[in-house]
Design a protein around this motif. Structure first.
Motif, PDB file in Angstrom:
ATOM      1  N   LYS A 128      17.770  10.070  -3.764  1.00 18.64           N
ATOM      2  CA  LYS A 128      17.115  10.558  -4.983  1.00 18.64           C
ATOM      3  C   LYS A 128      17.604   9.665  -6.119  1.00 18.64           C
ATOM      4  N   ASP A 129      16.950   8.501  -6.258  1.00 22.61           N
ATOM      5  CA  ASP A 129      17.419   7.479  -7.192  1.00 22.61           C
ATOM      6  C   ASP A 129      16.346   7.025  -8.178  1.00 22.61           C
ATOM      7  N   GLY A 130      15.167   7.640  -8.154  1.00 20.89           N
ATOM      8  CA  GLY A 130      14.098   7.257  -9.063  1.00 20.89           C
ATOM      9  C   GLY A 130      13.255   6.090  -8.575  1.00 20.89           C
ATOM     10  N   PHE A 131      13.600   5.531  -7.415  1.00 20.94           N
ATOM     11  CA  PHE A 131      12.849   4.419  -6.841  1.00 20.94           C
ATOM     12  C   PHE A 131      12.016   4.907  -5.667  1.00 20.94           C
ATOM     13  N   SER A 132      10.917   4.222  -5.405  1.00 24.11           N
ATOM     14  CA  SER A 132      10.171   4.426  -4.168  1.00 24.11           C
ATOM     15  C   SER A 132      10.778   3.510  -3.114  1.00 24.11           C
ATOM     16  N   ALA A 133      10.861   4.005  -1.894  1.00 30.58           N
ATOM     17  CA  ALA A 133      11.330   3.178  -0.778  1.00 30.58           C
ATOM     18  C   ALA A 133      10.168   2.306  -0.306  1.00 30.58           C
ATOM     19  N   VAL A 134      10.461   1.036  -0.001  1.00 34.33           N
ATOM     20  CA  VAL A 134       9.430   0.100   0.431  1.00 34.33           C
ATOM     21  C   VAL A 134       9.886  -0.616   1.699  1.00 34.33           C
ATOM     22  N   GLY A 135       9.026  -0.592   2.697  1.00 35.00           N
ATOM     23  CA  GLY A 135       9.256  -1.369   3.916  1.00 35.00           C
ATOM     24  C   GLY A 135       8.360  -2.591   3.876  1.00 35.00           C
ATOM     25  N   ARG A 136       8.971  -3.748   3.666  1.00 36.19           N
ATOM     26  CA  ARG A 136       8.203  -5.006   3.627  1.00 36.19           C
ATOM     27  C   ARG A 136       8.180  -5.591   5.036  1.00 36.19           C
ATOM     28  N   THR A 187       0.848  -1.181   0.000  1.00 38.89           N
ATOM     29  CA  THR A 187       0.000   0.000   0.000  1.00 38.89           C
ATOM     30  C   THR A 187       0.887   1.236   0.000  1.00 38.89           C
ATOM     31  N   ILE A 188       0.373   2.314  -0.540  1.00 38.61           N
ATOM     32  CA  ILE A 188       1.114   3.566  -0.542  1.00 38.61           C
ATOM     33  C   ILE A 188       0.851   4.261   0.783  1.00 38.61           C
ATOM     34  N   ASN A 248      -0.621   2.044   8.461  1.00 38.49           N
ATOM     35  CA  ASN A 248      -1.182   1.609   9.728  1.00 38.49           C
ATOM     36  C   ASN A 248      -1.859   0.252   9.539  1.00 38.49           C
ATOM     37  N   TYR A 249      -1.429  -0.727  10.320  1.00 39.70           N
ATOM     38  CA  TYR A 249      -1.973  -2.082  10.226  1.00 39.70           C
ATOM     39  C   TYR A 249      -2.558  -2.472  11.577  1.00 39.70           C
ATOM     40  N   ASP A 250      -3.502  -3.370  11.556  1.00 39.67           N
ATOM     41  CA  ASP A 250      -4.073  -3.903  12.784  1.00 39.67           C
ATOM     42  C   ASP A 250      -3.501  -5.311  12.949  1.00 39.67           C
ATOM     43  N   MET A 251      -2.552  -5.455  13.874  1.00 41.31           N
ATOM     44  CA  MET A 251      -1.860  -6.732  14.057  1.00 41.31           C
ATOM     45  C   MET A 251      -2.196  -7.327  15.417  1.00 41.31           C
ATOM     46  N   ARG A 252      -2.021  -8.631  15.525  1.00 43.37           N
ATOM     47  CA  ARG A 252      -2.177  -9.295  16.820  1.00 43.37           C
ATOM     48  C   ARG A 252      -1.148  -8.727  17.787  1.00 43.37           C
ATOM     49  N   SER A 255       6.656  -9.133   7.592  1.00 40.47           N
ATOM     50  CA  SER A 255       5.949 -10.413   7.747  1.00 40.47           C
ATOM     51  C   SER A 255       5.848 -10.706   9.233  1.00 40.47           C
ATOM     52  N   THR A 256       4.781 -11.384   9.602  1.00 35.81           N
ATOM     53  CA  THR A 256       4.594 -11.748  11.006  1.00 35.81           C
ATOM     54  C   THR A 256       4.883 -13.228  11.185  1.00 35.81           C
ATOM     55  N   ASP A 257       5.067 -13.613  12.432  1.00 31.26           N
ATOM     56  CA  ASP A 257       5.293 -15.027  12.722  1.00 31.26           C
ATOM     57  C   ASP A 257       3.997 -15.834  12.683  1.00 31.26           C
ATOM     58  N   TYR A 258       2.860 -15.173  12.407  1.00 31.12           N
ATOM     59  CA  TYR A 258       1.603 -15.890  12.278  1.00 31.12           C
ATOM     60  C   TYR A 258       1.049 -15.823  10.843  1.00 31.12           C
ATOM     61  N   GLY A 259       1.915 -15.445   9.881  1.00 29.65           N
ATOM     62  CA  GLY A 259       1.560 -15.607   8.475  1.00 29.65           C
ATOM     63  C   GLY A 259       1.105 -14.394   7.696  1.00 29.65           C
ATOM     64  N   ARG A 260       0.984 -13.229   8.302  1.00 30.38           N
ATOM     65  CA  ARG A 260       0.595 -12.031   7.545  1.00 30.38           C
ATOM     66  C   ARG A 260       1.822 -11.401   6.915  1.00 30.38           C
ATOM     67  N   THR A 261       1.628 -10.810   5.747  1.00 31.36           N
ATOM     68  CA  THR A 261       2.700 -10.085   5.074  1.00 31.36           C
ATOM     69  C   THR A 261       2.132  -8.799   4.485  1.00 31.36           C
ATOM     70  N   GLY A 262       3.014  -7.889   4.197  1.00 31.34           N
ATOM     71  CA  GLY A 262       2.595  -6.652   3.572  1.00 31.34           C
ATOM     72  C   GLY A 262       3.801  -5.809   3.229  1.00 31.34           C
ATOM     73  N   ALA A 263       3.543  -4.675   2.643  1.00 30.74           N
ATOM     74  CA  ALA A 263       4.605  -3.754   2.290  1.00 30.74           C
ATOM     75  C   ALA A 263       4.031  -2.351   2.243  1.00 30.74           C
ATOM     76  N   CYS A 264       4.812  -1.415   2.750  1.00 27.92           N
ATOM     77  CA  CYS A 264       4.410  -0.020   2.787  1.00 27.92           C
ATOM     78  C   CYS A 264       5.327   0.751   1.840  1.00 27.92           C
ATOM     79  N   ARG A 265       4.754   1.338   0.801  1.00 30.42           N
ATOM     80  CA  ARG A 265       5.558   2.061  -0.194  1.00 30.42           C
ATOM     81  C   ARG A 265       5.508   3.554   0.065  1.00 30.42           C
ATOM     82  N   ASN A 266       6.674   4.161   0.091  1.00 27.28           N
ATOM     83  CA  ASN A 266       6.794   5.607   0.244  1.00 27.28           C
ATOM     84  C   ASN A 266       6.903   6.214  -1.147  1.00 27.28           C
ATOM     85  N   ALA A 267       5.836   6.848  -1.596  1.00 23.92           N
ATOM     86  CA  ALA A 267       5.819   7.518  -2.894  1.00 23.92           C
ATOM     87  C   ALA A 267       5.884   9.034  -2.722  1.00 23.92           C
ATOM     88  N   LEU A 268       6.328   9.485  -1.536  1.00 29.17           N
ATOM     89  CA  LEU A 268       6.366  10.914  -1.223  1.00 29.17           C
ATOM     90  C   LEU A 268       7.669  11.580  -1.644  1.00 29.17           C
TER      91      LEU A 268
END
Length: 154
Positions: free
Chosen positions: A86-94, A43-44, A118-122, A96-109
């Motif tokens: 300043k490299d033309g790429f968006s920074a991404v923070g990927r 998600t952005i 913002n995620y709702d995690m156990r 994963s949880t130890d209970y199987g959820r994954t995601g990635a937060c993309r900085n397009a700013l």
């Protein structure tokens, strides 16, 4: 026809060009370039509500690699991502949880700006962070070898 008498296939040339680009990104990025799948939960992020000094003062666990800094704020189940180059790429923070959820937060700013997702995690689990770079023009995600250890969510 080419000089060797064989007909050129423009589609093959495009595939070869894309493969060369992926190889180049892999070498330059120090990681593995992979196509971002269509169902990727990336998600952005939105602009961070905390200041840089507040992030530092909070002593949030962070990982850093060329172009990306990713932190985890367990107080709000937030992944914070700073674009550091300043490299033309968006920074991404990927993540994963130890209970199987994954995601990635993309900085397009853009460079020098923090984004947050913002995620709702156990509250009883653990999360691991990984940095990546995203090329929006090609859809390639350049993975880095920068991982955090397992961090407590709660």
């Amino acid at each position: 026809m080419s000089s060797n008498g064989l007909r050129r296939n423009p589609r093959s040339a495009a595939v070869i060009g894309l493969a060369a680009l992926a190889l180049g990104l892999t070498v330059l990025g120090g990681g593995q370039a992979v196509a971002a799948p269509q169902d990727d939960p990336r998600t952005i992020g939105t602009p961070v509500t905390m200041s840089e000094s507040a992030i530092t003062a909070a002593s949030l666990p962070c990982i850093t690699s060329p172009g990306v800094k990713t932190c985890f704020d367990k107080a709000g189940d937030k992944v914070l991502v700073l674009d550091t180059a300043k490299d033309g790429f968006s920074a991404v923070g990927r993540w994963s949880t130890d209970y199987g959820r994954t995601g990635a937060c993309r900085n397009a700013l853009g460079v020098g700006h923090w984004a947050e997702c913002n995620y709702d995690m156990r509250e009883t689990g653990h999360i691991q962070l990984n940095n990546a770079l995203y090329d929006g023009d090609t859809g390639l995600l350049v993975l880095t070898n920068t991982y955090s250890g397992w961090l407590s969510i709660g």
